[in-house]
Design a protein around this motif. Structure first.
Motif, PDB file in Angstrom:
ATOM      1  N   LEU A  86       0.833  -1.205   0.000  1.00 41.26           N
ATOM      2  CA  LEU A  86       0.000   0.000   0.000  1.00 41.26           C
ATOM      3  C   LEU A  86       0.871   1.260   0.000  1.00 41.26           C
ATOM      4  O   LEU A  86       0.605   2.211  -0.742  1.00 41.26           O
ATOM      5  CB  LEU A  86      -0.937   0.001   1.212  1.00 41.26           C
ATOM      6  CG  LEU A  86      -2.099  -1.002   1.168  1.00 41.26           C
ATOM      7  CD1 LEU A  86      -2.817  -1.047   2.511  1.00 41.26           C
ATOM      8  CD2 LEU A  86      -3.085  -0.656   0.062  1.00 41.26           C
ATOM      9  N   HIS A  87       1.915   1.267   0.816  1.00 36.68           N
ATOM     10  CA  HIS A  87       2.807   2.424   0.857  1.00 36.68           C
ATOM     11  C   HIS A  87       3.549   2.592  -0.468  1.00 36.68           C
ATOM     12  O   HIS A  87       3.791   3.727  -0.908  1.00 36.68           O
ATOM     13  CB  HIS A  87       3.805   2.288   2.012  1.00 36.68           C
ATOM     14  CG  HIS A  87       3.234   2.624   3.353  1.00 36.68           C
ATOM     15  ND1 HIS A  87       2.925   3.918   3.726  1.00 36.68           N
ATOM     16  CD2 HIS A  87       2.888   1.827   4.404  1.00 36.68           C
ATOM     17  CE1 HIS A  87       2.446   3.913   4.966  1.00 36.68           C
ATOM     18  NE2 HIS A  87       2.405   2.665   5.393  1.00 36.68           N
ATOM     19  N   SER A  88       3.903   1.482  -1.092  1.00 36.09           N
ATOM     20  CA  SER A  88       4.591   1.547  -2.381  1.00 36.09           C
ATOM     21  C   SER A  88       3.709   2.177  -3.440  1.00 36.09           C
ATOM     22  O   SER A  88       4.154   3.022  -4.232  1.00 36.09           O
ATOM     23  CB  SER A  88       5.010   0.132  -2.804  1.00 36.09           C
ATOM     24  OG  SER A  88       5.553   0.138  -4.104  1.00 36.09           O
ATOM     25  N   ILE A  89       2.427   1.798  -3.463  1.00 31.32           N
ATOM     26  CA  ILE A  89       1.490   2.364  -4.430  1.00 31.32           C
ATOM     27  C   ILE A  89       1.280   3.850  -4.162  1.00 31.32           C
ATOM     28  O   ILE A  89       1.249   4.672  -5.085  1.00 31.32           O
ATOM     29  CB  ILE A  89       0.157   1.580  -4.402  1.00 31.32           C
ATOM     30  CG1 ILE A  89       0.380   0.166  -4.942  1.00 31.32           C
ATOM     31  CG2 ILE A  89      -0.931   2.298  -5.195  1.00 31.32           C
ATOM     32  CD1 ILE A  89      -0.793  -0.767  -4.766  1.00 31.32           C
ATOM     33  N   GLY A  99      -1.706   8.251 -13.796  1.00 25.61           N
ATOM     34  CA  GLY A  99      -2.611   8.535 -14.906  1.00 25.61           C
ATOM     35  C   GLY A  99      -2.004   7.968 -16.182  1.00 25.61           C
ATOM     36  O   GLY A  99      -1.646   6.792 -16.245  1.00 25.61           O
ATOM     37  N   ARG A 100      -1.827   8.801 -17.181  1.00 26.42           N
ATOM     38  CA  ARG A 100      -1.246   8.345 -18.448  1.00 26.42           C
ATOM     39  C   ARG A 100       0.221   7.953 -18.300  1.00 26.42           C
ATOM     40  O   ARG A 100       0.777   7.276 -19.162  1.00 26.42           O
ATOM     41  CB  ARG A 100      -1.368   9.455 -19.496  1.00 26.42           C
ATOM     42  CG  ARG A 100      -2.799   9.802 -19.862  1.00 26.42           C
ATOM     43  CD  ARG A 100      -2.855  10.829 -20.972  1.00 26.42           C
ATOM     44  NE  ARG A 100      -4.214  11.289 -21.158  1.00 26.42           N
ATOM     45  CZ  ARG A 100      -5.126  10.624 -21.870  1.00 26.42           C
ATOM     46  NH1 ARG A 100      -4.790   9.485 -22.452  1.00 26.42           N
ATOM     47  NH2 ARG A 100      -6.344  11.099 -21.996  1.00 26.42           N
ATOM     48  N   LYS A 101       0.855   8.381 -17.218  1.00 28.17           N
ATOM     49  CA  LYS A 101       2.282   8.107 -17.036  1.00 28.17           C
ATOM     50  C   LYS A 101       2.563   6.739 -16.425  1.00 28.17           C
ATOM     51  O   LYS A 101       3.720   6.372 -16.245  1.00 28.17           O
ATOM     52  CB  LYS A 101       2.906   9.188 -16.146  1.00 28.17           C
ATOM     53  CG  LYS A 101       2.982  10.564 -16.795  1.00 28.17           C
ATOM     54  CD  LYS A 101       3.745  11.516 -15.897  1.00 28.17           C
ATOM     55  CE  LYS A 101       3.950  12.872 -16.576  1.00 28.17           C
ATOM     56  NZ  LYS A 101       4.732  13.785 -15.717  1.00 28.17           N
ATOM     57  N   VAL A 102       1.528   5.985 -16.077  1.00 28.28           N
ATOM     58  CA  VAL A 102       1.738   4.714 -15.391  1.00 28.28           C
ATOM     59  C   VAL A 102       2.549   3.764 -16.270  1.00 28.28           C
ATOM     60  O   VAL A 102       2.332   3.662 -17.471  1.00 28.28           O
ATOM     61  CB  VAL A 102       0.384   4.075 -14.993  1.00 28.28           C
ATOM     62  CG1 VAL A 102      -0.412   3.619 -16.212  1.00 28.28           C
ATOM     63  CG2 VAL A 102       0.605   2.919 -14.024  1.00 28.28           C
ATOM     64  N   GLY A 107       5.738  -2.168 -12.521  1.00 24.07           N
ATOM     65  CA  GLY A 107       4.868  -2.495 -11.399  1.00 24.07           C
ATOM     66  C   GLY A 107       4.135  -1.308 -10.815  1.00 24.07           C
ATOM     67  O   GLY A 107       3.621  -1.371  -9.691  1.00 24.07           O
ATOM     68  N   GLU A 108       4.091  -0.206 -11.570  1.00 25.00           N
ATOM     69  CA  GLU A 108       3.408   0.987 -11.061  1.00 25.00           C
ATOM     70  C   GLU A 108       1.895   0.799 -11.107  1.00 25.00           C
ATOM     71  O   GLU A 108       1.359   0.124 -11.995  1.00 25.00           O
ATOM     72  CB  GLU A 108       3.810   2.209 -11.889  1.00 25.00           C
ATOM     73  CG  GLU A 108       5.267   2.579 -11.740  1.00 25.00           C
ATOM     74  CD  GLU A 108       5.657   3.770 -12.591  1.00 25.00           C
ATOM     75  OE1 GLU A 108       6.741   4.321 -12.359  1.00 25.00           O
ATOM     76  OE2 GLU A 108       4.874   4.157 -13.492  1.00 25.00           O
TER      77      GLU A 108
END
Length: 388
Positions: A86-89, A99-102, A107-108
């Motif tokens: 959760l903290h990583s996300i 958004g579009r940058k994922v 693993g984003e």
């Protein structure tokens, strides 16, 4: 231009909601997808659907505070890996906006669902994560606490569309008005500028936002096309979240018990999570894994969302003997060696289900098997001859 023809009153009970055709990130087009109306389950609402603080079966007010079992700050120490995810996300959201940058290959993600059987501590995990964010924000030089939008569906959600989403924004509004006035004015200016005349549809569904969105009490909206109103509402929510979320202060939305999500809310969730222009926004959903398969609409919705954005999943199970003993040790304040006998008895009855274990501790106190000794200032228990 604010004209009567465009100001339509939304009537959620009068329409079957369908999603417009929307292009995917790779340019493909999905066919119209209809989410059928979901009726409330005929099963009784169980106590396991309540938050831990609401589950007391004995009178707390009749006991001195030090003689009451306290679960208000319950933390499950064995959930380190899940909390780390959760903290990583959240870190991805805060640093990159996404958004579009994922970037899926790295693993984003900004969306995560927490699943598990009833009573495995899904809500507790998310509350622990939010509490840790709050602790971090209190440190000198720490990040600001994100805006938190938190709501919970129940079995009657089908008869009360948007109930969890309205509750989430009600909580946000209450927090906002009790906080920094400069922050409130910034949000007023930005949301009014971005929404314009579209603010009225959103304020009609979420009345607590009226004092933020509208200059003055607006005249009643004119009835019109529900499909048009649903599109306006979806746009309004997306725009509002986009207006309040910033790199300095992202937004975290937590919607609990998604297995009971109503069709209208599900369409709004779809609209929010497929908006690739929405940045600095983290979504956490939770649902009961043994009940969610009956909600085909929910499963279908997240399959579509995954074509736009990666969806992470965290699966919780019952606690091991050691993990449950850690919880009981924390609650009672006794050495872990001393609590192990009690833990083994509770484990035998609950199979490590955290909610069932909490209920059993409360029942033991109600039966005066578990008592607080004023003379030793310790919790004590006497299990000999007790029928459990």
């Amino acid at each position: 231009v604010d004209d009567a023809e465009n100001d339509v009153e939304f009537q959620p009970d009068a329409v079957l909601f369908s999603l417009d055709k929307q292009p995917s990130a790779d340019g493909a087009t999905f066919a119209n997808t209809s989410f059928s109306r979901m009726s409330g389950s005929s099963e009784r609402h169980t106590t396991s659907d309540l938050s831990i603080s609401d589950r007391d079966t004995y009178s707390r007010s009749s006991l001195p505070s030090q003689h009451r079992l306290d679960f208000s700050s319950l933390r499950v120490q064995s959930r380190e890996l899940e909390l780390k995810k959760l903290h990583s996300i959240y870190k991805f959201v805060h640093k990159r906006g996404l958004g579009r940058k994922v970037n899926r290959s790295k693993g984003e993600a900004s969306i995560v669902n927490v699943e598990g059987l009833s009573g495995t501590g899904k809500s507790t995990l998310v509350k622990q994560f939010l509490a840790e964010l709050e602790e971090q924000s209190a440190n000198p030089g720490g990040l600001l606490m994100p805006f938190v939008l938190q709501g919970k569906f129940d079995e009657l959600s089908g008869t009360d569309p948007f109930s969890a989403i309205v509750a989430a924004f009600d909580g946000f509004t209450t927090s906002l008005f009790s906080g920094n006035e400069d922050e409130l004015e910034r949000i007023r200016r930005s949301t009014r500028a971005l929404l314009g005349s579209e603010a009225r549809t959103l304020a009609n569904v979420i009345p607590s936002l009226k004092s933020i969105l509208l200059e003055e009490e607006a005249a009643p909206a004119v009835k019109g096309s529900n499909e048009n109103a649903m599109n306006k509402l979806r746009y309004g929510l997306q725009t509002f979240i986009n207006a309040i979320s910033t790199k300095q202060r992202p937004v975290v939305m937590f919607l609990d018990d998604l297995q009971w999500c109503d069709a209208a809310s599900l369409e709004l969730i779809h609209g929010i999570l497929t908006d690739l222009d929405l940045r600095y926004f983290m979504f956490i959903g939770s649902y009961r894994s043994d009940e969610v398969m009956a909600n085909e609409d929910l499963m279908e919705c997240f399959q579509i969302i995954e074509k736009y954005q990666p969806v992470e999943k965290i699966t919780l199970s019952n606690l091991s003997s050691a993990a449950l003993n850690q919880v009981i040790h924390d609650v009672l304040g006794r050495d872990e060696e001393q609590t192990m006998e009690l833990t083994e008895i509770i484990l035998d009855k609950t199979d490590g289900n955290i909610f069932g274990s909490i209920q059993m501790l409360k029942e033991l106190q109600r039966k005066k098997v578990l008592t607080f000794s004023s003379s030793t200032s310790n919790w004590e228990w006497h299990l000999e001859g007790v029928d459990l």
